[in-house]
Write an enzyme that holds these catalytic residues in place. Structure first.
Site, PDB file in Angstrom:
ATOM      1  N   SER A  52      24.264  36.834   3.975  1.00 31.98           N
ATOM      2  CA  SER A  52      24.747  37.900   3.089  1.00 31.98           C
ATOM      3  C   SER A  52      25.727  38.823   3.809  1.00 31.98           C
ATOM      4  CB  SER A  52      23.568  38.734   2.572  1.00 31.98           C
ATOM      5  OG  SER A  52      22.622  37.917   1.925  1.00 31.98           O
TER       6      SER A  52
HETATM    7  N1  SAM Z   1      19.695  37.066   3.029  1.00 34.19           N
HETATM    8  C1  SAM Z   1      20.097  35.840   3.656  1.00 34.19           C
HETATM    9  C2  SAM Z   1      20.695  36.098   5.010  1.00 34.19           C
HETATM   10  O1  SAM Z   1      20.734  37.264   5.421  1.00 34.19           O
HETATM   11  O2  SAM Z   1      21.122  35.143   5.650  1.00 34.19           O
HETATM   12  C3  SAM Z   1      21.094  35.086   2.837  1.00 34.19           C
HETATM   13  C4  SAM Z   1      20.564  34.608   1.561  1.00 34.19           C
HETATM   14  S1  SAM Z   1      21.601  33.467   0.736  1.00 34.19           S
HETATM   15  C5  SAM Z   1      22.789  34.542  -0.005  1.00 34.19           C
HETATM   16  C6  SAM Z   1      20.491  33.029  -0.584  1.00 34.19           C
HETATM   17  C7  SAM Z   1      19.399  32.098  -0.138  1.00 34.19           C
HETATM   18  O3  SAM Z   1      18.460  31.984  -1.202  1.00 34.19           O
HETATM   19  C8  SAM Z   1      19.878  30.680   0.166  1.00 34.19           C
HETATM   20  O4  SAM Z   1      19.517  30.320   1.465  1.00 34.19           O
HETATM   21  C9  SAM Z   1      19.152  29.829  -0.885  1.00 34.19           C
HETATM   22  O5  SAM Z   1      18.804  28.538  -0.425  1.00 34.19           O
HETATM   23  C10 SAM Z   1      17.932  30.684  -1.156  1.00 34.19           C
HETATM   24  N2  SAM Z   1      17.244  30.413  -2.415  1.00 34.19           N
HETATM   25  C11 SAM Z   1      17.753  30.132  -3.651  1.00 34.19           C
HETATM   26  N3  SAM Z   1      16.758  29.966  -4.540  1.00 34.19           N
HETATM   27  C12 SAM Z   1      15.591  30.145  -3.862  1.00 34.19           C
HETATM   28  C13 SAM Z   1      14.201  30.115  -4.227  1.00 34.19           C
HETATM   29  N4  SAM Z   1      13.797  29.869  -5.473  1.00 34.19           N
HETATM   30  N5  SAM Z   1      13.284  30.341  -3.261  1.00 34.19           N
HETATM   31  C14 SAM Z   1      13.650  30.614  -1.988  1.00 34.19           C
HETATM   32  N6  SAM Z   1      14.942  30.648  -1.578  1.00 34.19           N
HETATM   33  C15 SAM Z   1      15.893  30.431  -2.509  1.00 34.19           C
END
Ligand code: SAM
Length: 204
Positions: A52
């Site tokens: 993010s």
């Molecule tokens: N906050 C994280 C960081 O600082 O690196 C980045 C998050 S990234 C924008 C969103 C993440 O949410 C991705 O790695 C994706 O695989 C995960 N994601 C999407 N749907 C999900 C779910 N139902 N459960 C867990 N993770 C999920």
């Protein structure tokens, strides 16, 4: 990064600013992108996902209003960066990621950054993490079409949930508090996140 992109905008919580100063973001980005680690940008981390944008990490942390003794759920571990910043602000952090390879890499990143109070789980975080609930705060780093009820139900009374809600292409970051009379939306600001895929999110 902190002076220019966070303090220079509207992040004012000194605990959040100090936490962002302490966590080395370069540990959480792929080697070939390290020179861009302190730009205010989301960066690719593999598996089609991103770490993010620092401003959004700070915004989410500020909205959660943590004092230091909370149990926190971080949905969408990605690189582990948001979880590491949350670990600087709360007592116990559970982070859940649906892609096992990213969860494994995040565990390595968190170890390298010295974030020892984070436990990374693999699974559908849109359903929360019932075995470790209730949570005083829940941060969601992926967009849901509507309020994921399972997550709301796992908040303590007075607990806060910060989640992007809207279409796949653009959303609003909603700050929701659990009250006895029902969910109260404190604030809502425009944002853009990757989709939350799963039971309480979009179809995979
Ligand atoms: N906050 C994280 C960081 O600082 O690196 C980045 C998050 S990234 C924008 C969103 C993440 O949410 C991705 O790695 C994706 O695989 C995960 N994601 C999407 N749907 C999900 C779910 N139902 N459960 C867990 N993770 C999920």
């Amino acid at each position: 990064m902190v002076a220019k992109h966070l303090r220079g905008r509207d992040i004012t919580d000194e605990r959040v600013l100090a936490a962002m100063e302490r966590v080395p973001r370069e540990v959480f980005v792929p080697d070939d992108l390290r020179r861009r680690a302190y730009a205010d940008a989301a960066l690719p981390i593999g598996s089609g996902q991103t770490i993010s944008q620092p401003y959004m990490v700070a915004r989410i942390c500020e909205e959660l209003g943590l004092d230091g003794d909370e149990r926190v759920l971080d949905v969408g571990t990605g690189s582990g960066y948001q979880a590491a910043v949350l670990a600087e602000l709360g007592a116990e952090v559970h982070s859940i990621e649906r892609i096992p390879e990213l969860a494994e890499q995040a565990r390595r990143n968190l170890l390298a950054a010295g974030a020892h109070t984070v436990t990374v789980h693999v699974g559908d975080g849109s359903r929360g993490l019932p075995e470790h609930a209730p949570f005083d705060a829940i941060a969601v780093a992926a967009a849901a079409p509507e309020l994921p009820q399972g997550l709301y139900d796992q908040l303590t009374q007075g607990g806060r949930l910060v989640v992007p809600i809207g279409a796949r292409s653009d959303q609003r970051l909603e700050v929701i508090v659990r009250r006895t009379e029902g969910a109260a939306v404190l604030r809502s600001v425009p944002c853009r996140f990757v989709p939350l895929l799963g039971e309480g999110g979009f179809e995979a």
